[in-house]
Design an enzyme around this catalytic site. Structure first.
Site, PDB file in Angstrom:
ATOM      1  N   ASP A 155     -58.087 -32.539 -22.658  1.00  0.00           N
ATOM      2  CA  ASP A 155     -57.176 -32.275 -21.537  1.00  0.00           C
ATOM      3  C   ASP A 155     -56.954 -30.766 -21.455  1.00  0.00           C
ATOM      4  O   ASP A 155     -56.269 -30.191 -22.296  1.00  0.00           O
ATOM      5  CB  ASP A 155     -55.839 -32.980 -21.759  1.00  0.00           C
ATOM      6  CG  ASP A 155     -55.921 -34.500 -21.661  1.00  0.00           C
ATOM      7  OD1 ASP A 155     -56.996 -35.061 -21.981  1.00  0.00           O
ATOM      8  OD2 ASP A 155     -54.912 -35.128 -21.279  1.00  0.00           O
ATOM      9  N   LYS A 218     -55.363 -34.484 -13.659  1.00  0.00           N
ATOM     10  CA  LYS A 218     -54.091 -34.863 -14.288  1.00  0.00           C
ATOM     11  C   LYS A 218     -52.965 -34.058 -13.665  1.00  0.00           C
ATOM     12  O   LYS A 218     -53.107 -32.860 -13.408  1.00  0.00           O
ATOM     13  CB  LYS A 218     -54.205 -34.597 -15.797  1.00  0.00           C
ATOM     14  CG  LYS A 218     -52.968 -34.894 -16.620  1.00  0.00           C
ATOM     15  CD  LYS A 218     -53.265 -34.662 -18.105  1.00  0.00           C
ATOM     16  CE  LYS A 218     -52.021 -34.691 -18.972  1.00  0.00           C
ATOM     17  NZ  LYS A 218     -52.310 -34.432 -20.399  1.00  0.00           N
ATOM     18  N   LYS A 254     -54.703 -39.061 -13.829  1.00  0.00           N
ATOM     19  CA  LYS A 254     -53.732 -39.275 -14.899  1.00  0.00           C
ATOM     20  C   LYS A 254     -52.406 -38.607 -14.549  1.00  0.00           C
ATOM     21  O   LYS A 254     -52.275 -37.394 -14.642  1.00  0.00           O
ATOM     22  CB  LYS A 254     -54.262 -38.716 -16.224  1.00  0.00           C
ATOM     23  CG  LYS A 254     -53.264 -38.839 -17.389  1.00  0.00           C
ATOM     24  CD  LYS A 254     -53.840 -38.261 -18.671  1.00  0.00           C
ATOM     25  CE  LYS A 254     -52.814 -38.206 -19.787  1.00  0.00           C
ATOM     26  NZ  LYS A 254     -53.373 -37.630 -21.050  1.00  0.00           N
TER      27      LYS A 254
END
Length: 318
Positions: A155, A218, A254
């Protein structure tokens, strides 16, 4: 996965130069903020009942990236979190395992060992998380260290300063280099929506990340005042839907930060179904970044099964 010409389905020309990329991003349709928020609010009123609710709770559990990203994290805390992710309710083996355990790079090896053979992925934040304020060489070293330690997923955070200054090609190139450094690991690109300022900026950042090779986009780090919201997640779901229509490549979403209750989680699943469609209702394409959500899902699941809530010791305290 990388943003090769074959994966961009005819959009490769838009990344050929800084001018072309700017032109494409600035040419994306403007966001009707009032309409977006009204649609998100409307979908949030949908109710999910009985058997559908039981299915949705288990689906939400299977989509969780169970996360600990604190300066006081220890190997012991990570091992305990991994055990919980593999068997969220040790008294009920029908509860699904979570999708991933997300930790800092220096704790990846600990998580990797604890999760061996479980089917739960190891995710690691990287690129000077959460600020993203470091030289690119340092960020890439961060990524390579996480992958070498056993991370299945990375991430990363984008350079919001560069993006907001209009240096979109710089951001594109950095994401592409991180994508390459990930190798076989999946890349989730954190936009940090709360710092981008407008819905139009979130749409542009979403497309920029996908063009550069993101496997997931995300919402946020969970470390700023505004994290995941139904409206900004809805906007990103529209972006991945439209990106697949344009290129044939599917990208996941996400939302992270502030999703704490079963009611919250089910609202997000409705958003996915009604916006991107059933293809995204899978942990391979939708994740919930959370630390405390799992406990509430377990309590609601137990309530559905027995008609009552258990005592305070039913779930572990993270």
């Amino acid at each position: 996965m990388s943003s090769t010409a074959s994966e961009l389905g005819g959009l490769e020309a838009v990344t050929a130069s800084d001018a072309a990329l700017r032109r494409f991003l600035n040419g994306l349709p403007g966001v009707d903020a009032v309409g977006l928020q009204a649609r998100a609010a409307g979908l949030g009123t949908r109710s999910v009942k009985t058997t559908a609710k039981a299915y949705a709770i288990d689906l939400a559990i299977s989509m969780i990236d169970l996360t600990t990203l604190e300066g006081a994290d220890t190997p012991g805390k990570v091992r305990a979190l991994c055990a919980k992710g593999v068997a969220p309710d040790p008294t009920d083996r029908s509860v699904p395992r979570v999708a991933a355990i997300c930790v800092y790079p220096d704790l990846v090896a600990t998580a990797r060992e604890a999760l061996a053979g479980s089917g739960v992925a190891v995710a690691s934040v990287a690129t000077a998380f959460p600020s993203g304020r470091a030289a690119r060489a340092v960020k890439l070293a961060d990524v390579r260290a996480a992958v070498a330690a056993g991370a299945d997923e990375v991430d990363m955070v984008i350079d919001r300063g560069a993006f907001l200054s209009g240096r979109v090609m710089e951001v594109f190139e950095e994401i592409a280099e991180v994508r390459a450094a990930c190798g076989a690991a999946h890349l989730k690109v954190i936009l940090e929506n709360g710092e981008l300022g407008t819905f139009d900026a979130i749409r542009r950042a979403s497309w920029l990340a996908m063009l550069a090779g993101a496997d997931f986009i995300k919402t946020s780090t969970g470390k700023v005042a505004v994290n995941a919201t139904p409206a900004n997640t809805l906007l990103m779901l529209e972006a991945v839907r439209d990106f697949r229509a344009a290129t044939g490549r599917q990208v996941g979403v996400k939302p992270a930060g502030g999703i704490r209750t079963t009611k919250d989680a089910l609202k997000y699943l409705v958003l996915v179904n009604e916006t991107a469609g059933e293809d995204w209702l899978d942990p391979a394409w939708f994740r919930l970044g959370a630390s405390s959500l799992l406990n509430d899902l377990l309590m609601q699941r137990q309530k559905l099964a027995t008609g009552r809530y258990s005592g305070p010791d039913y779930v572990t305290v993270d």
